[in-house]
Motif scaffolding. Structure first.
Motif, PDB file in Angstrom:
ATOM      1  N   VAL A 271      -6.200   2.032   6.072  1.00  0.00           N
ATOM      2  CA  VAL A 271      -6.624   1.072   5.060  1.00  0.00           C
ATOM      3  C   VAL A 271      -7.700   0.187   5.673  1.00  0.00           C
ATOM      4  CG1 VAL A 271      -5.928  -0.786   3.509  1.00  0.00           C
ATOM      5  CG2 VAL A 271      -4.291   1.033   4.085  1.00  0.00           C
ATOM      6  N   ASP A 272      -8.866   0.198   5.042  1.00  0.00           N
ATOM      7  CA  ASP A 272      -9.958  -0.695   5.409  1.00  0.00           C
ATOM      8  C   ASP A 272     -10.276  -1.539   4.187  1.00  0.00           C
ATOM      9  OD1 ASP A 272     -11.319   0.450   8.121  1.00  0.00           O
ATOM     10  OD2 ASP A 272     -10.539   2.087   6.908  1.00  0.00           O
ATOM     11  N   VAL A 273     -10.680  -2.779   4.403  1.00  0.00           N
ATOM     12  CA  VAL A 273     -11.100  -3.638   3.304  1.00  0.00           C
ATOM     13  C   VAL A 273     -12.436  -4.256   3.680  1.00  0.00           C
ATOM     14  CG1 VAL A 273     -10.543  -5.635   1.858  1.00  0.00           C
ATOM     15  CG2 VAL A 273      -8.707  -4.121   2.643  1.00  0.00           C
TER      16      VAL A 273
ATOM     17  N   TYR B 273     -14.293  -7.114  -3.362  1.00  0.00           N
ATOM     18  CA  TYR B 273     -13.545  -6.487  -2.279  1.00  0.00           C
ATOM     19  C   TYR B 273     -13.443  -5.019  -2.634  1.00  0.00           C
ATOM     20  CZ  TYR B 273     -11.588 -11.066  -0.880  1.00  0.00           C
ATOM     21  OH  TYR B 273     -11.403 -12.361  -0.471  1.00  0.00           O
TER      22      TYR B 273
ATOM     23  N   ASP C  53     -11.188   4.632  -3.219  1.00  0.00           N
ATOM     24  CA  ASP C  53     -11.677   3.260  -3.265  1.00  0.00           C
ATOM     25  C   ASP C  53     -10.967   2.474  -4.358  1.00  0.00           C
ATOM     26  OD1 ASP C  53     -13.702   3.857  -1.330  1.00  0.00           O
ATOM     27  OD2 ASP C  53     -14.881   4.768  -2.932  1.00  0.00           O
TER      28      ASP C  53
ATOM     29  N   CYS D 196      -5.078  -9.301  -0.968  1.00  0.00           N
ATOM     30  CA  CYS D 196      -6.353  -9.267  -0.240  1.00  0.00           C
ATOM     31  C   CYS D 196      -6.975 -10.663  -0.188  1.00  0.00           C
ATOM     32  CB  CYS D 196      -7.318  -8.272  -0.891  1.00  0.00           C
ATOM     33  SG  CYS D 196      -6.871  -6.543  -0.653  1.00  0.00           S
TER      34      CYS D 196
ATOM     35  N   ILE E 173       0.837  -1.199   0.000  1.00  0.00           N
ATOM     36  CA  ILE E 173       0.000   0.000   0.000  1.00  0.00           C
ATOM     37  C   ILE E 173       0.877   1.256   0.000  1.00  0.00           C
ATOM     38  CG2 ILE E 173      -1.718   1.300   1.325  1.00  0.00           C
ATOM     39  CD1 ILE E 173      -2.757  -1.251  -0.169  1.00  0.00           C
TER      40      ILE E 173
ATOM     41  N   MET F 188      -7.740 -10.497   7.405  1.00  0.00           N
ATOM     42  CA  MET F 188      -8.391  -9.390   6.701  1.00  0.00           C
ATOM     43  C   MET F 188      -9.870  -9.712   6.578  1.00  0.00           C
ATOM     44  SD  MET F 188      -7.475  -7.746   2.956  1.00  0.00           S
ATOM     45  CE  MET F 188      -5.870  -7.124   3.438  1.00  0.00           C
ATOM     46  N   CYS F 189     -10.714  -8.690   6.701  1.00  0.00           N
ATOM     47  CA  CYS F 189     -12.175  -8.869   6.670  1.00  0.00           C
ATOM     48  C   CYS F 189     -12.587  -9.894   7.720  1.00  0.00           C
ATOM     49  CB  CYS F 189     -12.657  -9.280   5.284  1.00  0.00           C
ATOM     50  SG  CYS F 189     -12.384  -8.059   3.997  1.00  0.00           S
TER      51      CYS F 189
ATOM     52  N   LEU G  68     -11.175  -1.780  -1.157  1.00  0.00           N
ATOM     53  CA  LEU G  68     -10.162  -1.266  -0.248  1.00  0.00           C
ATOM     54  C   LEU G  68     -10.366   0.242  -0.170  1.00  0.00           C
ATOM     55  CD1 LEU G  68      -6.428  -2.153  -0.178  1.00  0.00           C
ATOM     56  CD2 LEU G  68      -7.106   0.235  -0.328  1.00  0.00           C
ATOM     57  N   TYR G  69     -10.461   0.759   1.053  1.00  0.00           N
ATOM     58  CA  TYR G  69     -10.663   2.185   1.272  1.00  0.00           C
ATOM     59  C   TYR G  69      -9.398   2.794   1.850  1.00  0.00           C
ATOM     60  CZ  TYR G  69     -15.620   0.788   1.500  1.00  0.00           C
ATOM     61  OH  TYR G  69     -16.850   0.256   1.267  1.00  0.00           O
TER      62      TYR G  69
END
Length: 157
Positions: free
Chosen positions: A82-84, A140, A103, A48, A10, A57-58, A142-143
């Protein structure tokens, strides 16, 4: 894939966007520099998938949406968080982006679209709001959130 390796991936993106306004120019830049069919985008998408399979993750779920903050804002990724999320034909909770939101949309099944957009990058500017929606399949998303800023609301639209 480890959280540390993921953060380093990232950082390759955030280094290139540091200090840029969150607007349609940034969206165009991201889609040109890191296209959905390109090696960097595909490597992040694979990371991811691997991280979700590994369970880090998630790792939370509510209302049919799997989610989690993967990286808190930190200097190593230019103070983005970072959010997923993993979503299938569902609308998420309404929220506001005080500093904007970037996004990365990764369709997984069907013709999945996020807020009407297929695979690639979409940018919401500062002060924008939405009810994030995946339609047409599973994806998915990713934010990247500057300073991790997000405000969930009670609004339904």
């Amino acid at each position: 894939m480890t959280p540390e390796k993921f953060q380093a991936q990232i950082a390759d993106v955030t280094r290139e966007i540091k200090g840029r306004p969150l607007d349609k120019t940034l969206q165009a830049f991201l889609n040109e520099r890191f296209p959905a069919t390109g090696p960097e985008f595909q490597a992040i998408a694979a990371a991811c998938r691997d991280a979700v399979a590994a369970g880090w993750m998630c790792d939370r779920e509510h209302g049919g949406i799997k989610f989690g903050r993967v990286v808190k804002p930190c200097p190593e990724i230019d103070d983005f968080s970072v959010d997923v999320v993993e979503m299938t034909d569902i609308a998420g909770p309404h929220h506001v982006h005080p500093n904007g939101e970037i996004d990365m949309i990764m369709p997984l099944e069907g013709d999945a679209k996020f807020d009407g957009h297929g695979g690639g990058w979409f940018v919401y500017g500062p002060g924008s709001a939405h009810r994030p929606t995946v339609s047409g399949g599973r994806a998915y998303v990713l934010y990247l959130l500057p300073q991790g800023a997000i405000e969930f609301t009670r609004a339904s639209a």
